[in-house]
Design an enzyme around this catalytic site. Structure first.
Site, mmCIF file in Angstrom:
data_model
loop_
_atom_site.group_PDB
_atom_site.id
_atom_site.type_symbol
_atom_site.label_atom_id
_atom_site.label_comp_id
_atom_site.label_asym_id
_atom_site.label_seq_id
_atom_site.Cartn_x
_atom_site.Cartn_y
_atom_site.Cartn_z
ATOM 1 N N HIS A 156 -3.740 7.533 2.186
ATOM 2 C CA HIS A 156 -3.916 6.120 1.609
ATOM 3 C C HIS A 156 -5.337 5.616 2.156
ATOM 4 O O HIS A 156 -5.551 5.823 3.344
ATOM 5 C CB HIS A 156 -2.900 5.058 1.999
ATOM 6 C CG HIS A 156 -3.107 3.675 1.733
ATOM 7 N ND1 HIS A 156 -3.752 3.225 0.553
ATOM 8 C CD2 HIS A 156 -3.360 2.447 2.521
ATOM 9 C CE1 HIS A 156 -4.148 1.842 0.605
ATOM 10 N NE2 HIS A 156 -3.736 1.488 1.797
ATOM 11 N N ASN A 196 -10.038 -0.310 -0.378
ATOM 12 C CA ASN A 196 -8.578 -0.119 -0.156
ATOM 13 C C ASN A 196 -7.962 -0.649 -1.638
ATOM 14 O O ASN A 196 -7.970 -2.041 -1.831
ATOM 15 C CB ASN A 196 -8.059 -0.972 0.977
ATOM 16 C CG ASN A 196 -6.528 -0.728 1.041
ATOM 17 O OD1 ASN A 196 -5.739 -0.454 0.243
ATOM 18 N ND2 ASN A 196 -6.023 -1.330 2.229
ATOM 19 N N CYS A 200 0.875 -1.211 -0.148
ATOM 20 C CA CYS A 200 -0.073 -0.021 -0.067
ATOM 21 C C CYS A 200 0.777 1.303 -0.026
ATOM 22 O O CYS A 200 0.330 2.322 -0.354
ATOM 23 C CB CYS A 200 -1.072 0.030 1.226
ATOM 24 S SG CYS A 200 -2.020 -1.253 1.154
HETATM 25 O O1 UT7 Z 1 -3.735 -1.104 3.720
HETATM 26 C C1 UT7 Z 1 -2.815 -1.526 4.579
HETATM 27 C C2 UT7 Z 1 -3.454 -1.014 6.050
HETATM 28 N N1 UT7 Z 1 -4.371 -1.834 6.315
HETATM 29 C C3 UT7 Z 1 -5.258 -1.417 7.321
HETATM 30 O O2 UT7 Z 1 -4.790 -0.409 7.908
HETATM 31 C C4 UT7 Z 1 -6.450 -2.041 7.906
HETATM 32 C C5 UT7 Z 1 -6.436 -1.924 9.377
HETATM 33 N N2 UT7 Z 1 -7.477 -2.394 9.783
HETATM 34 C C6 UT7 Z 1 -8.930 -1.992 9.952
HETATM 35 O O3 UT7 Z 1 -9.168 -1.443 9.153
HETATM 36 C C7 UT7 Z 1 -9.856 -2.720 10.890
HETATM 37 O O4 UT7 Z 1 -9.077 -3.286 11.779
HETATM 38 C C8 UT7 Z 1 -10.592 -3.885 10.214
HETATM 39 C C9 UT7 Z 1 -11.821 -2.991 9.459
HETATM 40 C C10 UT7 Z 1 -9.972 -4.732 9.372
HETATM 41 C C11 UT7 Z 1 -11.474 -4.356 11.337
HETATM 42 O O5 UT7 Z 1 -12.123 -3.631 12.329
HETATM 43 P P1 UT7 Z 1 -12.149 -3.814 13.759
HETATM 44 O O6 UT7 Z 1 -13.139 -2.417 14.201
HETATM 45 O O7 UT7 Z 1 -10.460 -3.675 14.018
HETATM 46 O O8 UT7 Z 1 -12.911 -5.149 14.187
HETATM 47 P P2 UT7 Z 1 -12.215 -6.218 15.025
HETATM 48 O O9 UT7 Z 1 -11.024 -7.078 13.960
HETATM 49 O O10 UT7 Z 1 -11.850 -5.878 16.192
HETATM 50 O O11 UT7 Z 1 -13.385 -7.146 15.127
HETATM 51 C C12 UT7 Z 1 -14.612 -6.883 15.715
HETATM 52 C C13 UT7 Z 1 -15.649 -7.774 15.661
HETATM 53 C C14 UT7 Z 1 -15.361 -9.297 15.662
HETATM 54 O O12 UT7 Z 1 -16.246 -9.878 16.254
HETATM 55 P P3 UT7 Z 1 -16.218 -10.418 17.713
HETATM 56 O O13 UT7 Z 1 -14.784 -11.246 17.975
HETATM 57 O O14 UT7 Z 1 -16.022 -9.133 18.550
HETATM 58 O O15 UT7 Z 1 -17.381 -11.208 18.056
HETATM 59 C C15 UT7 Z 1 -15.111 -9.551 14.216
HETATM 60 O O16 UT7 Z 1 -15.133 -11.259 13.924
HETATM 61 O O17 UT7 Z 1 -16.112 -7.587 14.464
HETATM 62 C C16 UT7 Z 1 -16.164 -8.731 13.553
HETATM 63 N N3 UT7 Z 1 -16.060 -8.657 12.283
HETATM 64 C C17 UT7 Z 1 -16.859 -8.552 11.344
HETATM 65 N N4 UT7 Z 1 -18.350 -8.304 11.656
HETATM 66 C C18 UT7 Z 1 -19.136 -8.225 10.363
HETATM 67 C C19 UT7 Z 1 -14.853 -8.775 11.444
HETATM 68 N N5 UT7 Z 1 -15.218 -8.481 10.295
HETATM 69 C C20 UT7 Z 1 -16.616 -8.500 10.118
HETATM 70 C C21 UT7 Z 1 -17.432 -8.149 9.114
HETATM 71 N N6 UT7 Z 1 -18.928 -8.106 9.318
HETATM 72 N N7 UT7 Z 1 -16.836 -8.058 7.831
#
Ligand code: UT7
Length: 331
Positions: A258, A288, A116
């Site tokens: 980005h 992204n 990225c």
């Molecule tokens: O380009 C390179 C750089 N990339 C990035 O910078 C990406 C950085 N990270 C992110 O954008 C975020 O961390 C994500 C969007 C990937 C995830 O968001 P988050 O707020 O960090 O969610 P999380 O990983 O802490 O997950 C929270 C909950 C989990 O459920 P439990 O364990 O709390 O029951 C996940 O299983 O959200 C759940 N979850 C989803 N739920 C519905 C994860 N993905 C999804 C989904 N739909 N697509």
């Protein structure tokens, strides 16, 4: 060689595949909702490459548009660099396919891999070649077909990514010219290589059935950890660019970050005390697009009039590696 030259942007272009995949579409095949994706990422839809489209075909279209905008014939291009982490094949480089497609045969062509952050890393290379007088016209392209390297059953990653390409034509001008690339700052930290990666080793282990079954040839990401590091590194490296150029945020007309996650961008803008109205956003439309995100953003900002002559723009990136960087452009 002494630096008697600098690099200016002479043309911009982009290409997005026609097919749109909305969050509502994803609801049909994944345990996810439009509300979750929109609230957690800012993404509403993304573009998906058609059969027959690849990083090189999209890159060539974006590159052609940038050459036309800059009034440069393919014969006058000295170098093509493609920033991609989803190349057509392991080798030859995607850039060589692009060279063939554009019929730009008086140049060298190669790829760089910084995921990225690739486009800002590429910009730092181009800046050096033009500054030292080695080349006159360089086509720098970011192109990604992420839809082919995401696991469409992994809701934590597949919802984030999209396909597309963007390009800048950069030209050598005299050092006295006030316009152009004012700075680039790039960094890597290989200790964080596990945060986002495609773990299946082509050279490390050879392609093997076990790794295919374990889906190791797809993107894996520790989202939460990446999020925190991304906010800090992007903020710090933008601050470094400002200090280097003795600029205040008020003097920056547009921040082009980005497009990884709307919340990362909000957090960076907040830490920089910079208004969101002056932050370029298109993540809602494209998700992204990795190495293509910055040049697509610049092209859209330029063509829609959000970048005006005399403006100063700051670019900020972070990506797998970990890699991160910033650049300042005076238009
Ligand atoms: O380009 C390179 C750089 N990339 C990035 O910078 C990406 C950085 N990270 C992110 O954008 C975020 O961390 C994500 C969007 C990937 C995830 O968001 P988050 O707020 O960090 O969610 P999380 O990983 O802490 O997950 C929270 C909950 C989990 O459920 P439990 O364990 O709390 O029951 C996940 O299983 O959200 C759940 N979850 C989803 N739920 C519905 C994860 N993905 C999804 C989904 N739909 N697509």
């Amino acid at each position: 060689m002494t630096n008697t030259f600098k690099a200016v942007v002479a043309g911009t272009g982009s290409y997005l595949p026609e097919k749109i995949l909305t969050n509502k579409d994803l609801e049909k095949s994944l345990d996810t909702t439009d509300v979750w994706i929109t609230e957690r990422t800012g993404i509403s839809e993304r573009r998906i490459a058609a059969d027959g489209e690849s990083a090189s075909t999209m890159a060539a279209k974006a590159g052609k548009q940038a050459l036309e905008a800059g009034g440069i014939s393919p014969d006058d291009v000295d170098l093509i660099i493609v920033c991609t982490s989803s190349p057509d094949v392991l080798f030859p480089s995607t850039a060589c396919f692009v060279q063939n497609e554009l019929q730009a045969f008086n140049c060298a062509a190669y790829d760089i891999s910084a995921v990225c952050s690739g486009f800002v890393f590429g910009l730092s290379i181009v800046e050096q070649y033009l500054k030292n007088g080695r080349y006159e016209n360089i086509l720098l392209i970011g192109s990604e077909v992420n839809s082919r390297i995401v696991d469409w059953t992994d809701r934590s990653t597949c919802i984030l990514f999209g396909d597309g390409a963007g390009a800048l034509l950069l030209k050598r001008v005299e050092q006295e010219n006030p316009l152009g690339i004012l700075s680039t700052h790039i960094y890597s930290d290989g200790r964080l290589s596990d945060l986002i990666c495609v773990p299946g080793g082509i050279g490390r282990t050879g392609v093997n059935k076990q790794d295919i079954d374990d889906k190791k040839y797809f993107i894996k990401m520790s989202g939460n950890a990446t999020f925190k590091v991304a906010v800090k590194r992007m903020t710090d490296v933008i601050r470094e660019a400002l200090e280097f150029n003795e600029l205040s945020m008020e003097e920056v007309g547009l921040l082009v970050p980005h497009q990884a996650n709307q919340r990362i961008i909000n957090a960076v803008a907040e830490r920089l005390n910079y208004p969101m109205e002056k932050v370029f956003m298109n993540i809602h439309k494209y998700g992204n697009t990795s190495g293509a995100s910055i040049p697509i953003g610049i092209n859209e900002a330029k063509r829609s009039g959000r970048i005006q002559p005399g403006d100063t723009s700051v670019l900020g990136v972070v990506g797998a590696g970990l890699t991160w960087g910033s650049a300042v452009i005076k238009w």
